[in-house]
Design a protein around this motif. Structure first.
Motif, PDB file in Angstrom:
ATOM      1  N   ILE A 195       0.897  -1.159   0.000  1.00 50.02           N
ATOM      2  CA  ILE A 195       0.000   0.000   0.000  1.00 50.02           C
ATOM      3  C   ILE A 195       0.934   1.206   0.000  1.00 50.02           C
ATOM      4  O   ILE A 195       1.718   1.391   0.933  1.00 50.02           O
ATOM      5  N   ASP A 196       0.874   2.009  -1.036  1.00 50.89           N
ATOM      6  CA  ASP A 196       1.782   3.147  -1.186  1.00 50.89           C
ATOM      7  C   ASP A 196       1.235   4.356  -0.432  1.00 50.89           C
ATOM      8  O   ASP A 196       0.244   4.957  -0.850  1.00 50.89           O
ATOM      9  N   TYR A 197       1.865   4.703   0.682  1.00 53.73           N
ATOM     10  CA  TYR A 197       1.407   5.840   1.478  1.00 53.73           C
ATOM     11  C   TYR A 197       1.923   7.170   0.945  1.00 53.73           C
ATOM     12  O   TYR A 197       1.588   8.222   1.473  1.00 53.73           O
ATOM     13  N   ASP A 198       2.709   7.146  -0.136  1.00 50.50           N
ATOM     14  CA  ASP A 198       3.242   8.394  -0.671  1.00 50.50           C
ATOM     15  C   ASP A 198       2.138   9.301  -1.226  1.00 50.50           C
ATOM     16  O   ASP A 198       2.252  10.517  -1.175  1.00 50.50           O
ATOM     17  N   VAL A 199       1.054   8.712  -1.734  1.00 47.44           N
ATOM     18  CA  VAL A 199      -0.079   9.505  -2.227  1.00 47.44           C
ATOM     19  C   VAL A 199      -0.670  10.330  -1.083  1.00 47.44           C
ATOM     20  O   VAL A 199      -0.969  11.512  -1.230  1.00 47.44           O
ATOM     21  N   VAL A 200      -0.812   9.705   0.071  1.00 48.99           N
ATOM     22  CA  VAL A 200      -1.365  10.391   1.244  1.00 48.99           C
ATOM     23  C   VAL A 200      -0.378  11.447   1.745  1.00 48.99           C
ATOM     24  O   VAL A 200      -0.762  12.582   2.045  1.00 48.99           O
ATOM     25  N   ARG A 201       0.881  11.083   1.813  1.00 46.67           N
ATOM     26  CA  ARG A 201       1.913  12.039   2.243  1.00 46.67           C
ATOM     27  C   ARG A 201       1.922  13.269   1.346  1.00 46.67           C
ATOM     28  O   ARG A 201       1.964  14.403   1.833  1.00 46.67           O
ATOM     29  N   GLN A 202       1.855  13.067   0.046  1.00 47.12           N
ATOM     30  CA  GLN A 202       1.878  14.195  -0.884  1.00 47.12           C
ATOM     31  C   GLN A 202       0.650  15.080  -0.705  1.00 47.12           C
ATOM     32  O   GLN A 202       0.748  16.304  -0.756  1.00 47.12           O
ATOM     33  N   ARG A 203      -0.518  14.470  -0.453  1.00 42.36           N
ATOM     34  CA  ARG A 203      -1.729  15.280  -0.241  1.00 42.36           C
ATOM     35  C   ARG A 203      -1.580  16.144   1.007  1.00 42.36           C
ATOM     36  O   ARG A 203      -2.003  17.303   1.024  1.00 42.36           O
TER      37      ARG A 203
END
Length: 132
Positions: free
Chosen positions: A60-68
């Motif tokens: 599960i790539d949490y980078d999308v959430v981090r970037q938001r």
């Protein structure tokens, strides 16, 4: 009452205390863009663990959430932490395997006598989908 989760195993992906400085708050002293409010955001993403070993599960790539979360700094003034939570939750459910998420948003500098003030939200995909 139906439980939030099935009794199956889950993996919980964590993103802890991402720090951003944004213009947020209802008070007049929180509306000065030259003095943004520091926020600490923590997120948990819950997904079924469908394999006997966690290492065999697609990530599960949490980078999308981090970037938001980081992009909040360019969103302009936002009055409520609840609005910020909704924006972050939308990014949590971009991965279709995520069945629920929880997040904590804190303003650590708001009161001298407190470690912080803020909100905690837990949202299931089913409930989130109802509001779309």
């Amino acid at each position: 009452m139906k439980p939030f989760f099935s009794p199956e195993d889950h993996i919980v992906v964590s993103l802890d205390e991402v720090c951003v400085n944004i213009s947020c708050g209802l008070h007049p002293w929180e509306r000065h863009p030259e003095r943004p409010t520091r926020l600490m955001v923590s997120v948990r993403l819950y997904a079924p663990l469908l394999t006997p070993r966690a290492a065999d599960t697609p990530i599960i790539d949490y980078d999308v959430v981090r970037q938001r979360i980081l992009d909040l700094e360019s969103d302009g003034h936002i009055d409520l932490l609840e609005t910020i939570a909704d924006l972050i939750i939308d990014s949590c459910f971009q991965d279709l395997r995520v069945t629920a998420c929880s997040l904590s948003i804190r303003k650590p500098d708001i009161y001298n006598e407190s470690r912080g003030a803020g909100i905690d939200v837990f949202r299931t995909r089913a409930r989130w989908s109802e509001g779309r």
